[in-house]
Design an enzyme around this catalytic site. Sequence first.
Site, short mmCIF file in Angstrom:
data_model
loop_
_atom_site.label_atom_id
_atom_site.label_comp_id
_atom_site.label_asym_id
_atom_site.label_seq_id
_atom_site.Cartn_x
_atom_site.Cartn_y
_atom_site.Cartn_z
N TYR A 142 -4.18 -58.48 53.06
CA TYR A 142 -2.98 -58.56 53.90
C TYR A 142 -2.19 -57.26 53.77
O TYR A 142 -2.01 -56.75 52.67
CB TYR A 142 -2.10 -59.74 53.46
CG TYR A 142 -0.80 -59.88 54.22
CD1 TYR A 142 -0.79 -60.22 55.57
CD2 TYR A 142 0.43 -59.68 53.59
CE1 TYR A 142 0.40 -60.36 56.27
CE2 TYR A 142 1.63 -59.83 54.28
CZ TYR A 142 1.61 -60.17 55.62
OH TYR A 142 2.80 -60.32 56.30
N ASP A 237 -3.11 -50.14 49.28
CA ASP A 237 -1.92 -50.95 49.48
C ASP A 237 -1.62 -51.66 48.15
O ASP A 237 -2.20 -52.68 47.84
CB ASP A 237 -2.16 -51.96 50.61
CG ASP A 237 -0.92 -52.82 50.89
OD1 ASP A 237 0.03 -52.79 50.06
OD2 ASP A 237 -0.90 -53.52 51.91
N LYS A 265 7.64 -54.82 46.94
CA LYS A 265 7.89 -55.91 45.99
C LYS A 265 8.59 -55.47 44.69
O LYS A 265 9.80 -55.33 44.69
CB LYS A 265 6.60 -56.69 45.76
CG LYS A 265 6.13 -57.33 47.09
CD LYS A 265 5.09 -58.39 46.97
CE LYS A 265 4.95 -59.15 48.28
NZ LYS A 265 3.80 -58.81 49.10
#
Length: 435
Positions: A142, A237, A265
Site C-alpha cells: 500500500y 516506501d 507515521k
Amino acid sequence: MSLNEELFNRAKKSIPGGVNSPVRAFNAVGGIPRFVKRANGPYFWDANSKKYIDYIGSWGPAIVGHANPEVIEAVQKSAHNGLSFGAPTELEILMAEEICKLVPSIEQLRLVSSGTEAVMSALRLSRGYTKRDIMIKFEGCYHGHVDAMLVKAGSGLSTFGKPSSSGVPKNFSSHTIVLEYNNSEFLEKTFKEIGSSIACVILEPIAGNMNFIRGKDEFLKTARDLCTKYGSTLIFDEVMTGFRVAKGGVQSIQNIIPDITVLGKVIGGGLPVAAFGSRKEIMSCLSPEGPIYQAGTLSGNPVAVTAGLTTLKILQKPNFFENLSKNSNKLVRGIVEIAKEKNIKMCGDSLGGMFGIFFLESLPTNYSQIIKFNNANFNKFFHLMLDEGVYFAPSAFEAGFISSDHNEIIIDETLKKVKNVLEKMSKENLSTNLT
Ligand SMILES: *Cc1c(COP(=O)(O)O)cnc(C)c1O
C-alpha cells in the site's frame, strides 16, 4: 445501546461510513467500532470508558506510547509560539538534519503532511528525474491513496494494471505495472522487456499492509541491481517501517540503499508529518532549484515537527529498538506457543515495534498466500480479544504495533487473555479448518 454504537450511528449521518479512514469502520471484522475517548501509554479508553491494551498505536506513530509526557510538553510549548507561519523555521532544519543523520540514503529531504502526499511527490520526482513514465508496484503493498497506486494487477506479466478504486481514470493506471511481491523472476522479465522505460520500482521493504511480510534479501537486492542497471529509481516506501522496525528503517539493517525513501507515521509522533528524501543530485530537481513542482501550505508545520523531533530523540535512547524487538518477539512467540498447545495452526513474525500473526501454518511471502488466511477464525479471535480488553487491528491484513510502554508485564497480561480466547476457540471448534 452502548455509547460506541450511539456515536457510530450519529457519525454515519455526517461522515460517510461514520469514519474518516475506511479500516476504522470494522467492515472486515463486523461489529461496532470503538470510539476513543483518551489514550495513555499502551492503553486507550473507549466511549464506555472500557480500557484496552492498544496494539495499533495509531497505525504506527505512537511508538513512545500514547500521550508521552516529553512529547506532550514539547508540543504545548511549541503551540504557544504560534501554530503555522508559511515561512521557514529552524525546527525544519533540525528535523531534516536528524533524519539525514539516521537514514543512510537521505542527503536531503522535503517535509509534507501525509504518507500519501509524500508518495505522490516521490513518484513525480522519480519520473521527472528519469524522464520516464512507467512505474512498478507490487501486489499487496500500500502506498497511500495516490491515483496511480490504486491499481490491481492486469491480465499478463508486463501488462498495465487496472484501477482498484472507482474514480481513477483508466489512463491514470495505464503507466503502473503490478507484480507479485518477493518474485525476482517476474521483475527481471519485466525489466528485460521494457527496462529502459521504467521510471521507478516502489515497494515496502517489509510489507505492513498485507499484515507483516518481509521482503526477501535476494528480492530487494534484485530490485536494487535492476534499477541501477537500467537507470530506474528504487523507491523504498518506509512510511510504516521507518523508525518503527529499526532506527534507520529497513534499509539500515538490509544494507540496500534505495534512491528515494518515503517516511511518515512515526516521524510525526502522532501529528501530520511525512517526508521524502534522496541524494542531493535527485532532490535538486525539485522546485525552486529544479523543474519538478512540489509545495504545501502546512509542510514542516512547527507543532507537528516538534512532536516528530521529540519522538525521534526518545527513540534514539540506548536499547530502545532492542527492547521493542524483545517484547514484540515475546508476544508473537507466546501467541504461537499457546496456539500450538490448543492445536490451532498459527504462526507469526516481528521486528522492532511491528509484528504479524497469522492463522496459517507457515509465514506467507506474498499476497496470494495471505489471502488464504482464515478470516472467520481471525474475526472470532479479534472480537474475543476485544471483549478481553485487547485491541488488535480490525483486519487480518494489517500489521500490529507495540510501543516502548508495552513492557513485559503488559505482554504477559495480553498472553493470559490470548490463552482464554484460544481455549474458547478450540473448545467451540468454530470453524472446521481451525486445526
Ligand atoms: C500509511 C502508509 C501510507 C500512507 O500514509 P498516510 O499518512 O495514511 O497517507 C503509505 N505507505 C505506507 C507503506 C503506509 O503504511
